[in-house]
Scaffold this motif. Structure first.
Motif, PDB file in Angstrom:
ATOM      1  N   MET A   1       0.646  -1.341   0.135  1.00 13.13           N
ATOM      2  CA  MET A   1       0.051   0.068  -0.664  1.00 13.13           C
ATOM      3  C   MET A   1       0.314   1.205  -0.472  1.00 13.13           C
ATOM      4  SD  MET A   1      -1.108  -0.270   4.100  1.00 13.13           S
ATOM      5  CE  MET A   1      -0.242   0.217   5.217  1.00 13.13           C
ATOM      6  N   ARG A   2       0.342   2.205  -0.768  1.00 16.86           N
ATOM      7  CA  ARG A   2       1.196   4.068  -0.260  1.00 16.86           C
ATOM      8  C   ARG A   2       0.480   4.699   0.634  1.00 16.86           C
ATOM      9  NH1 ARG A   2       4.435   4.072  -4.788  1.00 16.86           N
ATOM     10  NH2 ARG A   2       5.292   6.673  -3.689  1.00 16.86           N
ATOM     11  N   LEU A   3       1.158   4.673   1.884  1.00 14.75           N
ATOM     12  CA  LEU A   3       0.396   5.872   2.091  1.00 14.75           C
ATOM     13  C   LEU A   3       0.778   7.091   1.770  1.00 14.75           C
ATOM     14  CD1 LEU A   3       1.589   4.282   5.910  1.00 14.75           C
ATOM     15  CD2 LEU A   3      -0.850   3.809   3.884  1.00 14.75           C
ATOM     16  N   ASP A   4       1.633   7.265   1.375  1.00 14.71           N
ATOM     17  CA  ASP A   4       1.954   8.887   0.381  1.00 14.71           C
ATOM     18  C   ASP A   4       1.182   9.596  -0.052  1.00 14.71           C
ATOM     19  OD1 ASP A   4       2.707   7.055  -1.009  1.00 14.71           O
ATOM     20  OD2 ASP A   4       4.672   8.130  -1.774  1.00 14.71           O
ATOM     21  N   SER A   5       0.378   7.817  -0.590  1.00 12.62           N
ATOM     22  CA  SER A   5      -1.321   8.350  -1.379  1.00 12.62           C
ATOM     23  C   SER A   5      -2.663   8.957  -0.755  1.00 12.62           C
ATOM     24  CB  SER A   5      -1.228   7.500  -2.467  1.00 12.62           C
ATOM     25  OG  SER A   5       0.013   7.675  -3.343  1.00 12.62           O
ATOM     26  N   TYR A   6      -1.866   8.362   0.436  1.00 14.25           N
ATOM     27  CA  TYR A   6      -3.814   8.269   1.171  1.00 14.25           C
ATOM     28  C   TYR A   6      -4.335   9.366   1.102  1.00 14.25           C
ATOM     29  CZ  TYR A   6      -6.388   8.096   5.593  1.00 14.25           C
ATOM     30  OH  TYR A   6      -7.505   8.251   6.345  1.00 14.25           O
ATOM     31  N   THR A   7      -5.874   9.503   1.154  1.00 15.55           N
ATOM     32  CA  THR A   7      -6.566  10.707   1.534  1.00 15.55           C
ATOM     33  C   THR A   7      -8.309   9.332   2.347  1.00 15.55           C
ATOM     34  OG1 THR A   7      -7.708  10.476  -0.494  1.00 15.55           O
ATOM     35  CG2 THR A   7      -5.690  12.099  -0.570  1.00 15.55           C
ATOM     36  N   VAL A   8      -8.374  11.188   2.458  1.00 15.88           N
ATOM     37  CA  VAL A   8      -9.889  10.298   3.147  1.00 15.88           C
ATOM     38  C   VAL A   8     -11.524  10.142   1.889  1.00 15.88           C
ATOM     39  CG1 VAL A   8      -9.002  11.496   5.890  1.00 15.88           C
ATOM     40  CG2 VAL A   8     -10.261  12.707   4.166  1.00 15.88           C
ATOM     41  N   GLY A   9     -10.622  11.012   1.587  1.00 16.75           N
ATOM     42  CA  GLY A   9     -12.136  10.348   0.144  1.00 16.75           C
ATOM     43  C   GLY A   9     -12.938  11.721   0.537  1.00 16.75           C
ATOM     44  N   THR A  10     -14.288  11.265   0.110  1.00 15.40           N
ATOM     45  CA  THR A  10     -15.187  11.825   0.509  1.00 15.40           C
ATOM     46  C   THR A  10     -15.905  11.791   2.360  1.00 15.40           C
ATOM     47  OG1 THR A  10     -16.865  10.605   0.246  1.00 15.40           O
ATOM     48  CG2 THR A  10     -16.407  11.564  -1.325  1.00 15.40           C
ATOM     49  N   TYR A  11     -15.074  11.701   3.184  1.00 18.84           N
ATOM     50  CA  TYR A  11     -14.852  11.905   4.704  1.00 18.84           C
ATOM     51  C   TYR A  11     -15.255  13.710   5.201  1.00 18.84           C
ATOM     52  CZ  TYR A  11     -15.115  11.108   9.360  1.00 18.84           C
ATOM     53  OH  TYR A  11     -15.041  11.231  10.967  1.00 18.84           O
ATOM     54  N   SER A  12     -16.320  13.682   5.517  1.00 20.41           N
ATOM     55  CA  SER A  12     -16.104  14.978   6.767  1.00 20.41           C
ATOM     56  C   SER A  12     -15.960  15.024   7.955  1.00 20.41           C
ATOM     57  CB  SER A  12     -17.359  15.727   6.247  1.00 20.41           C
ATOM     58  OG  SER A  12     -16.808  17.231   6.276  1.00 20.41           O
ATOM     59  N   PRO A  13     -15.418  15.834   9.227  1.00 23.30           N
ATOM     60  CA  PRO A  13     -15.398  15.455   9.900  1.00 23.30           C
ATOM     61  C   PRO A  13     -16.805  16.072  10.384  1.00 23.30           C
ATOM     62  CG  PRO A  13     -13.607  16.481   9.484  1.00 23.30           C
ATOM     63  CD  PRO A  13     -14.772  16.304   8.170  1.00 23.30           C
ATOM     64  N   GLY A  14     -17.828  16.517   9.570  1.00 26.45           N
ATOM     65  CA  GLY A  14     -18.872  16.976  10.085  1.00 26.45           C
ATOM     66  C   GLY A  14     -19.154  18.256  10.668  1.00 26.45           C
ATOM     67  N   ALA A  15     -17.657  19.007  11.395  1.00 24.90           N
ATOM     68  CA  ALA A  15     -17.764  20.065  11.902  1.00 24.90           C
ATOM     69  C   ALA A  15     -17.285  21.301  11.328  1.00 24.90           C
ATOM     70  CB  ALA A  15     -18.086  20.376  13.628  1.00 24.90           C
ATOM     71  N   PRO A  16     -17.182  22.547  10.747  1.00 24.56           N
ATOM     72  CA  PRO A  16     -15.874  23.660  10.117  1.00 24.56           C
ATOM     73  C   PRO A  16     -15.123  23.691  11.052  1.00 24.56           C
ATOM     74  CG  PRO A  16     -17.909  24.875  10.956  1.00 24.56           C
ATOM     75  CD  PRO A  16     -18.197  23.324  11.200  1.00 24.56           C
ATOM     76  N   TYR A  17     -13.954  23.774  10.193  1.00 24.31           N
ATOM     77  CA  TYR A  17     -12.795  24.028  10.987  1.00 24.31           C
ATOM     78  C   TYR A  17     -12.296  24.145  12.445  1.00 24.31           C
ATOM     79  CZ  TYR A  17      -7.418  23.143  11.032  1.00 24.31           C
ATOM     80  OH  TYR A  17      -6.471  22.991  11.113  1.00 24.31           O
ATOM     81  N   TRP A  18     -12.787  25.646  12.569  1.00 23.41           N
ATOM     82  CA  TRP A  18     -12.524  26.625  13.502  1.00 23.41           C
ATOM     83  C   TRP A  18     -13.673  25.880  15.140  1.00 23.41           C
ATOM     84  CZ3 TRP A  18     -17.564  27.398  16.647  1.00 23.41           C
ATOM     85  CH2 TRP A  18     -18.409  27.489  15.749  1.00 23.41           C
TER      86      TRP A  18
END
Length: 204
Positions: A1-18
């Motif tokens: 596997m290639r961890l340097d290519s890892y992304t969370v895809g369409t996943y969202s934490p469900g709250a704004p960054y602030w």
């Protein structure tokens, strides 16, 4: 596997960054603190960040919550020291549930067949009157049936049947759970009725 290519895809934490930052630097330390042992303050803080929490919930020191806005807790719930609610997905804990010390609720996993180690999440639902004993681990997508018990250090990646005691890694059913307090109450009630009948008979 290639961890340097890892992304969370369409996943969202469900709250704004602030909000995530505010939780990380302010809310989380208050809830986790060993210097503030008061459950009421911890519950208040979690509610301010979006958690749905019922009445008479006890939260011990060291409890960690990933995202409070993905947490729902019923009434009369106990959460023991150093429990870790890693709720990338929704975690629902119904009323009269006990999570003992060091319990880990894990809602995230990875696809080991995917070249980029794809993130996968699934909710956890713990139904009423269940007991998750110390150091037990529950994986993504698990529903713990009403009144089930996962014993000390147990690990499960599958749902647990109601009123059943599970043990081991991976957890296996051991026996049915039998709650006897109802029988004791019935016995006391019967004894009270008999005593009243006896008293009435004497008075006659």
């Amino acid at each position: 596997m290639r961890l340097d290519s890892y992304t969370v895809g369409t996943y969202s934490p469900g709250a704004p960054y602030w909000k995530q930052l505010l939780w990380y630097f302010l809310g989380c330390p208050l809830v986790e603190s060993h210097l503030l042992p008061f459950s009421a303050l911890k519950v208040w803080t979690l509610r301010r960040f979006g958690a749905q929490i019922g009445q008479n919930v006890r939260i011990k020191p060291g409890v960690r919550v990933k995202f409070p806005w993905r947490l729902s807790i019923g009434d009369h719930v106990w959460i023991g020291e150093d429990a870790w609610i890693d709720n990338l997905a929704q975690v629902t804990i119904e009323s009269h549930v006990c999570l003992s010390q060091g319990v880990y609720l894990c809602t995230g996993n990875h696809d080991w067949t995917h070249p980029d180690f794809k993130l996968m999440t699934a909710p956890i639902h713990i139904q009423e009157s269940s007991w998750i004993a110390a150091k037990a681990v529950i994986g993504p997508g698990v529903t713990v049936g009403r009144g089930a018990v996962l014993t000390l250090g147990g690990v499960t990646a599958r749902s647990l049947e109601p009123m059943t005691i599970y043990a081991g890694n991976l957890a296996q059913p051991v026996k049915q759970r039998k709650v006897i307090y109802g029988l004791r109450r019935a016995k006391r009630k019967t004894e009270k009725i008999i005593a009243e009948l006896d008293r009435d008979g004497v008075e006659e």
